[in-house]
Design a protein around this motif. Structure first.
Motif, short mmCIF file in Angstrom:
data_model
loop_
_atom_site.label_atom_id
_atom_site.label_comp_id
_atom_site.label_asym_id
_atom_site.label_seq_id
_atom_site.Cartn_x
_atom_site.Cartn_y
_atom_site.Cartn_z
N PRO A 1 -15.60 112.93 -2.55
CA PRO A 1 -14.18 112.74 -2.28
C PRO A 1 -13.90 111.91 -1.03
O PRO A 1 -12.80 111.38 -0.88
CB PRO A 1 -13.64 114.17 -2.13
CG PRO A 1 -14.83 115.00 -1.79
CD PRO A 1 -15.99 114.36 -2.48
N GLU A 2 -14.86 111.79 -0.15
CA GLU A 2 -14.67 111.00 1.07
C GLU A 2 -15.04 109.54 0.87
O GLU A 2 -14.26 108.63 1.16
CB GLU A 2 -15.50 111.60 2.22
CG GLU A 2 -15.14 113.05 2.56
CD GLU A 2 -13.70 113.18 3.03
OE1 GLU A 2 -13.21 112.27 3.72
OE2 GLU A 2 -13.08 114.22 2.72
N THR A 3 -16.25 109.30 0.34
CA THR A 3 -16.72 107.91 0.19
C THR A 3 -16.34 107.30 -1.14
O THR A 3 -16.41 106.08 -1.32
CB THR A 3 -18.25 107.85 0.32
OG1 THR A 3 -18.86 108.52 -0.80
CG2 THR A 3 -18.72 108.51 1.62
N LEU A 4 -15.96 108.12 -2.13
CA LEU A 4 -15.65 107.75 -3.51
C LEU A 4 -16.87 107.24 -4.28
O LEU A 4 -16.75 106.79 -5.41
CB LEU A 4 -14.52 106.70 -3.58
CG LEU A 4 -13.21 107.06 -2.88
CD1 LEU A 4 -12.12 106.06 -3.23
CD2 LEU A 4 -12.76 108.47 -3.23
N GLU A 5 -18.06 107.34 -3.69
CA GLU A 5 -19.29 106.99 -4.40
C GLU A 5 -19.72 108.15 -5.30
O GLU A 5 -19.37 109.32 -5.06
CB GLU A 5 -20.41 106.68 -3.41
CG GLU A 5 -20.21 105.40 -2.61
CD GLU A 5 -21.27 105.23 -1.54
OE1 GLU A 5 -22.11 104.32 -1.70
OE2 GLU A 5 -21.24 105.99 -0.55
N HIS A 6 -20.48 107.83 -6.31
CA HIS A 6 -21.06 108.87 -7.16
C HIS A 6 -21.83 109.86 -6.30
O HIS A 6 -22.42 109.48 -5.28
CB HIS A 6 -21.98 108.24 -8.22
CG HIS A 6 -22.46 109.22 -9.24
ND1 HIS A 6 -23.57 110.01 -9.05
CD2 HIS A 6 -21.97 109.54 -10.47
CE1 HIS A 6 -23.76 110.77 -10.11
NE2 HIS A 6 -22.79 110.50 -10.99
N VAL A 7 -21.83 111.12 -6.71
CA VAL A 7 -22.43 112.17 -5.88
C VAL A 7 -23.93 111.97 -5.67
O VAL A 7 -24.50 112.50 -4.70
CB VAL A 7 -22.17 113.56 -6.49
CG1 VAL A 7 -20.70 113.92 -6.38
CG2 VAL A 7 -22.66 113.64 -7.94
N SER A 8 -24.59 111.21 -6.55
CA SER A 8 -26.04 111.04 -6.38
C SER A 8 -26.51 109.59 -6.41
O SER A 8 -27.70 109.33 -6.26
CB SER A 8 -26.80 111.84 -7.46
OG SER A 8 -26.46 111.36 -8.76
N VAL A 9 -25.58 108.64 -6.61
CA VAL A 9 -25.97 107.23 -6.67
C VAL A 9 -25.11 106.44 -5.68
O VAL A 9 -23.92 106.23 -5.90
CB VAL A 9 -25.80 106.65 -8.09
CG1 VAL A 9 -26.22 105.17 -8.12
CG2 VAL A 9 -26.63 107.44 -9.10
#
Length: 519
Positions: free
Chosen positions: A471-479
């Motif tokens: 939710p902070e970086t908006l990146e996938h949680v593992s990629v």
């Protein structure tokens, strides 16, 4: 001096500029004729027989109207860091436009065709019932919203800067009224020109847009995305990829799962698309007034709870048409759209029931809701004769579990087939719809009528799969470097919210670059 004023007027007075000028002058006590005004907000209050228009104006005393500012400030990005954007729907396009402002080069890959070429495939779908799996109402430039209505309102004001997103539409050719109306709408006939203008702007400032180009693989290294593989086997290197594929790109969900990139089952909604004549809805909503030149075709929003489950109207289209929205052979899907004037004789809306992963035994399976969606679409395809005709039933006949012998009409061009919809919808959907129609009939006297026709299914309300992100970086949680975005990833629900989420993903990438520079 600038002042804001609010008041109510009749529909006739709302289009009379002389009356409005006099009313504003008197209410504000202005002593001079040196003033101008412009609409700020406009909505209809039809709760009583004496229908009123709620008006909000900005009044400029002793000064001219301000010059429109779209708050869009692009720069040349031809030599800038590249960002891959997978999908050219509202999220992808707005992400690309935002990249132009942030000094990033957007490279957009769209599996479908450009917005004008899509029309030929839509014609084949409507007239010949031929589904092009890469170019249809869901896939192609502009995404599902381009040829399925173009409503621009969002229930959530917390998603981001709604006004800025609307201003960008105006900048690229939409009417100024979308900044004013409570329920702004562009119309399927006007959206293509706007989408083309947006694409040309992306290219003008150094971005790239590639059509009929499908991302077939994500190249990963040490937990980060490093590029994409395209359908013609070319590989391109990218450190950041925005995944804006929309709610119907099922092959992308399958690819993510195969690659070990986490996805999750997500609640969605499924039901039917109901069609009344617009005259019926106007008569109900406008207390007997219909074909009124001073009032737009009326809409409605309905919701009820049946056995602890929400049943509600979805994507209501005044003066609209029901469209075939399948993305593959062996399925039928309905949706609705309206032209800018909303002047077709029919009114349609999805009426849907919430569906949760917990409704099924294998609730942890990320595809459990998607598989259910597929199952219903296939059952409806088979029940209607394995074509793009859809199962249909009159409304009261459905409530009374009686198969319809004939139909008054339908705007659904491929055609309808009489089917008892209880045979294609599971009981937990059908029974709730039965009760909901009774509830809605009490809320809107005349809504429950056998002159209304149900078309099944309305199934692409939102993505049945979520692609989890930080939710902070908006990146996938593992990629790292992969940005799940908008409707297809489960973070938006319509054109404006999708556009805003695309902008937010571009912002997140720019913030990452800024952080690297500061370090």
């Amino acid at each position: 001096m600038v002042k804001e004023i609010q008041f109510q007027v009749t529909p006739e007075q709302a289009v009379d500029s002389v009356f409005l000028s006099s009313r504003i002058k008197n209410d504000l006590g202005i002593k001079t004729d040196d003033f101008t005004f412009q609409w700020k907000k406009r909505s209809i209050d039809a709760r009583k027989a004496a229908i009123k228009i709620n008006c909000t104006f900005d009044v400029f005393i002793g000064e001219p109207l301000p010059v429109f500012d779209a708050e869009f400030n692009p720069g040349n990005v031809s030599e800038s860091p590249e960002v891959a954007i997978v999908g050219a729907g509202p999220a992808g396009i707005y992400a690309a436009l935002r990249c132009l402002e942030l000094g990033l080069k957007p490279v957009v890959f769209e599996r479908g065709k450009d917005v004008r070429s899509r029309r030929r495939d839509l014609a084949k779908l409507n007239k010949e019932m031929i589904v092009n799996p890469e170019s249809n109402y869901c896939f192609g430039e502009g995404g599902a919203g381009t040829y399925s209505d173009g409503k621009l309102y969002t229930r959530s004001k917390k998603r981001g800067d709604v006004l800025r997103a609307l201003k960008w539409f105006v900048h690229f050719g939409a009417e100024y009224d979308i900044l004013v109306d409570a329920h702004p709408h562009i119309g399927t006939n006007k959206l293509p020109h706007i989408i083309v203008a947006m694409r040309e702007e992306i290219i003008k400032w150094g971005g790239e847009v590639h059509f009929e180009t499908r991302v077939t693989d994500f190249i990963l290294e040490n937990g980060s995305v490093t590029g994409v593989e395209l359908n013609y086997k070319e590989q391109r290197h990218f450190e950041n990829v925005i995944l804006a594929t929309g709610h119907s790109a099922r092959d992308v969900f399958e690819l993510l799962h195969q690659k070990g990139i986490a996805i999750e089952a997500k609640p969605f909604a499924l039901g039917v698309r109901i069609e009344h004549t617009q005259d019926v809805i106007d008569t109900i909503q406008y207390h007997g007034r219909k074909n009124d030149e001073f009032l737009p075709p009326s809409s409605y929003s309905l919701v009820t709870q049946v056995d602890g489950r929400g049943v509600y109207s979805f994507c209501m289209c005044p003066g609209g048409i029901i469209a075939p929205c399948a993305t593959a052979e062996g399925e039928v899907v309905t949706n609705g759209w309206s032209p800018s004037k909303r002047n077709n004789p029919y009114s349609n809306s999805g009426i849907v029931v919430a569906v949760y992963p917990e409704d099924f035994e294998n609730s942890k399976d990320p595809f459990v809701c998607l598989d259910f969606q597929k199952e219903i679409e296939q059952k409806c395809w088979e029940a209607a004769g394995k074509t793009q005709r859809v199962p249909a039933q009159r409304m009261e006949d459905f409530v009374n579990e009686k198969q319809s012998k004939d139909f008054p009409r339908s705007s659904y061009q491929p055609g309808i087939v009489s089917v008892d919809l209880h045979t294609v919808l599971p009981p937990f959907i059908a029974k709730r719809l039965q009760q909901a129609f009774k509830d809605f009939g009490r809320k809107m006297n005349g809504y429950l009528t056998n002159d209304a026709v149900l078309h099944a299914p309305e199934s692409r309300t939102s993505s049945p799969v979520q692609v989890p992100r930080n939710p902070e970086t908006l990146e996938h949680v593992s990629v790292a470097g992969l940005y799940p975005c908008a409707e297809g990833a489960g973070y938006a629900g319509g054109i404006i919210s999708a556009a805003i989420d695309g902008m937010k993903c571009a912002d997140a990438i720019a913030a990452k670059y800024a952080g690297l520079k500061n370090n």
